[in-house]
Design a protein around this motif. Structure first.
Motif, PDB file in Angstrom:
ATOM      1  N   PRO A 188     -12.992 -32.220 -31.903  1.00  0.00           N
ATOM      2  CA  PRO A 188     -12.742 -33.666 -31.960  1.00  0.00           C
ATOM      3  C   PRO A 188     -13.279 -34.442 -30.763  1.00  0.00           C
ATOM      4  O   PRO A 188     -13.735 -35.576 -30.912  1.00  0.00           O
ATOM      5  CB  PRO A 188     -11.211 -33.744 -32.039  1.00  0.00           C
ATOM      6  CG  PRO A 188     -10.809 -32.471 -32.717  1.00  0.00           C
ATOM      7  CD  PRO A 188     -11.764 -31.442 -32.179  1.00  0.00           C
ATOM      8  N   SER A 189     -13.228 -33.873 -29.566  1.00  0.00           N
ATOM      9  CA  SER A 189     -13.743 -34.569 -28.385  1.00  0.00           C
ATOM     10  C   SER A 189     -15.240 -34.342 -28.198  1.00  0.00           C
ATOM     11  O   SER A 189     -15.899 -35.101 -27.487  1.00  0.00           O
ATOM     12  CB  SER A 189     -13.006 -34.095 -27.125  1.00  0.00           C
ATOM     13  OG  SER A 189     -13.178 -32.704 -26.924  1.00  0.00           O
ATOM     14  N   TRP A 190     -15.796 -33.314 -28.818  1.00  0.00           N
ATOM     15  CA  TRP A 190     -17.201 -32.931 -28.773  1.00  0.00           C
ATOM     16  C   TRP A 190     -17.821 -33.164 -27.385  1.00  0.00           C
ATOM     17  O   TRP A 190     -18.682 -34.023 -27.188  1.00  0.00           O
ATOM     18  CB  TRP A 190     -18.016 -33.668 -29.819  1.00  0.00           C
ATOM     19  CG  TRP A 190     -19.268 -32.902 -30.155  1.00  0.00           C
ATOM     20  CD1 TRP A 190     -20.500 -33.050 -29.591  1.00  0.00           C
ATOM     21  CD2 TRP A 190     -19.381 -31.837 -31.105  1.00  0.00           C
ATOM     22  NE1 TRP A 190     -21.388 -32.141 -30.133  1.00  0.00           N
ATOM     23  CE2 TRP A 190     -20.724 -31.382 -31.073  1.00  0.00           C
ATOM     24  CE3 TRP A 190     -18.492 -31.226 -31.983  1.00  0.00           C
ATOM     25  CZ2 TRP A 190     -21.186 -30.346 -31.880  1.00  0.00           C
ATOM     26  CZ3 TRP A 190     -18.951 -30.195 -32.793  1.00  0.00           C
ATOM     27  CH2 TRP A 190     -20.289 -29.776 -32.739  1.00  0.00           C
ATOM     28  N   PRO A 191     -17.401 -32.371 -26.396  1.00  0.00           N
ATOM     29  CA  PRO A 191     -17.964 -32.505 -25.046  1.00  0.00           C
ATOM     30  C   PRO A 191     -19.384 -31.970 -24.979  1.00  0.00           C
ATOM     31  O   PRO A 191     -19.860 -31.335 -25.924  1.00  0.00           O
ATOM     32  CB  PRO A 191     -17.010 -31.649 -24.205  1.00  0.00           C
ATOM     33  CG  PRO A 191     -16.531 -30.608 -25.165  1.00  0.00           C
ATOM     34  CD  PRO A 191     -16.422 -31.285 -26.500  1.00  0.00           C
ATOM     35  N   PRO A 192     -20.087 -32.184 -23.868  1.00  0.00           N
ATOM     36  CA  PRO A 192     -21.431 -31.589 -23.717  1.00  0.00           C
ATOM     37  C   PRO A 192     -21.328 -30.068 -23.642  1.00  0.00           C
ATOM     38  O   PRO A 192     -20.282 -29.518 -23.322  1.00  0.00           O
ATOM     39  CB  PRO A 192     -21.920 -32.173 -22.379  1.00  0.00           C
ATOM     40  CG  PRO A 192     -21.051 -33.358 -22.121  1.00  0.00           C
ATOM     41  CD  PRO A 192     -19.730 -33.052 -22.750  1.00  0.00           C
ATOM     42  N   GLY A 193     -22.445 -29.390 -23.959  1.00  0.00           N
ATOM     43  CA  GLY A 193     -22.521 -27.948 -23.767  1.00  0.00           C
ATOM     44  C   GLY A 193     -22.233 -27.109 -24.992  1.00  0.00           C
ATOM     45  O   GLY A 193     -21.772 -25.975 -24.853  1.00  0.00           O
TER      46      GLY A 193
END
Length: 416
Positions: free
Chosen positions: A116-121
């Motif tokens: 849901p937050s879809w961070p980098p990496g």
């Protein structure tokens, strides 16, 4: 499909599926939740259960490959117009199903928490995901060969124990515990390991059937030996590398700057809290310009380093890094003339600087108990650390008076 369903129905291992799913999820959710919102740590958290699943897969494969087929299954397969490798594929597929399904369920749960937050990496998550798959495939292939070489009585134990000891003997990263931003899974190397594992399993299908190998086709035997050697080479080759410092980083500004990897964006609020606590420190303490997460700066010894590790998402780790950076700036005069000031403190066994650092660490962390245990401390060092931690529990005015007096005394006595 018919042979696979027959093999699944006749194998008592099928009753392990739900316990293995439960085990996988238990191993994931009994960890700290620091990995939520971090792709690298999310992939590593979902991959950690393969430490146990791999041992069980090697044991199950050894047990399955050493057994004779039930009569009804053997009769059915003998009536089918297909070569031996295709017929043997069904039993191998059953073992893979029983261990890949729990692993995939666990990884799906981890993915759902962070997505849901879809961070980098995201590439880090993919690397650790494939690492877990390759681990289970290699464990199954290893166990299958063991089952054909060892009798049914000992095959299961040898498969499990062998797979347990292999990482120690090869000193390899078959599995990892954390997936920090400073480390990068090599997708090419992991894909190669995955390919070799598949080739080993394919070669296992050509092994002659029986509780023990009594007659081996030379070509099949050669293929197994080559695939085992290739698997050992691939398993011994490192697939997790230190990253080079990025062209960009996320820096949180305050009285100093705390710089993080872009993948560590989740920790910006933690950095803001630590910097907010530096605002009220006594003026005798000098602030550094920047403090870095590990791996962001190129050091004098030609490696990528930094001031603190966030491998387990600890605020104490960040506080310790900032505290040490402040200490370095404050006592910079002690470094002059080949660190004579620090040498003088060592000769006098004066651990005042250590006391200041431990006080500062606890204050920047917001109080409470440290998330680590000290070891290898001398009596004077342990006493200084305890003094600093106790001082952090007193009133702010009393802390400031003590810190100011201690710093000034050290600078005047040793570093003037």
């Amino acid at each position: 499909m018919t042979s696979f369903l027959l093999a699944l129905r006749s194998s008592p291992l099928r009753w392990l599926l739900f316990p293995l799913v439960a085990l996988d999820l238990i191993l994931i959710f009994t960890r700290d939740d620091y990995w939520h919102g971090l792709w690298g740590d999310t992939g590593a958290a979902g991959q950690v259960p393969t430490l146990l699943l791999g041992v069980f897969a090697a044991a199950a494969a050894a047990w399955t490959s050493s057994l004779r087929r039930p009569a009804e299954v053997a009769d059915t397969l003998s009536a089918m117009p297909r070569p031996r490798p295709q017929a043997e594929l069904s039993r191998t597929a059953v073992v893979l199903l029983l261990f890949l399904v729990p692993y995939l369920i666990g990884q799906a749960v981890c993915f759902a928490i962070t997505a849901p937050s879809w961070p980098p990496g995201f590439h880090q998550y993919l690397g650790y995901f494939l690492l877990g798959v390759s681990n289970l495939l290699m464990a199954t292939g290893f166990g299958w060969v063991v089952g054909r070489l060892v009798s049914t009585r000992w095959g299961t134990a040898v498969g499990a124990l062998g797979w347990l000891l292999i990482p120690m003997m090869l000193d390899t990263d078959l599995s990892v515990v954390n997936g920090p931003a400073r480390m990068q899974p090599d997708l090419l190397e992991i894909s190669l390991r995955l390919l070799v594992a598949l080739l080993l399993l394919t070669a296992c299908l050509w092994l002659p059937y029986g509780p023990r190998i009594s007659r081996v086709n030379p070509l099949a035997g050669l293929a197994i030996v080559l695939m085992l050697a290739a698997t050992a080479a691939a398993a011994g080759n490192p697939v997790i590398d230190e990253r080079q410092g990025p062209t960009s980083m996320t820096c949180v500004k305050g009285s100093a700057e705390i710089c993080l990897w872009p993948e560590e964006d989740k920790y910006k609020s933690m950095a803001q809290d630590v910097l907010a606590r530096t605002e009220a420190l006594p003026p005798v303490l000098r602030m550094p310009k920047k403090v870095y997460s590990s791996g962001l700066v190129y050091t004098m010894d030609r490696t990528w380093g930094g001031d603190f590790y966030l491998d387990s998402g600890s605020a104490w780790a960040m506080a310790d890094g900032v505290a040490r950076a402040i200490s370095t700036q404050t006592f910079k005069a002690c470094e002059e003339n080949d660190f004579q000031g620090y040498e003088a403190q060592d000769e006098a066994d004066d651990q005042s600087v250590l006391a200041v650092e431990r006080w500062l660490e606890k204050r920047l962390a917001g109080g409470g108990n440290p998330e680590y245990k000290e070891a290898g401390m001398t009596e004077s060092m342990a006493k200084a650390m305890e003094t600093g931690k106790k001082m952090a529990d007193r009133s702010e005015s009393e802390q400031d008076r003590w810190a100011t007096a201690t710093v000034q005394r050290v600078l005047e006595k040793y570093c003037a």
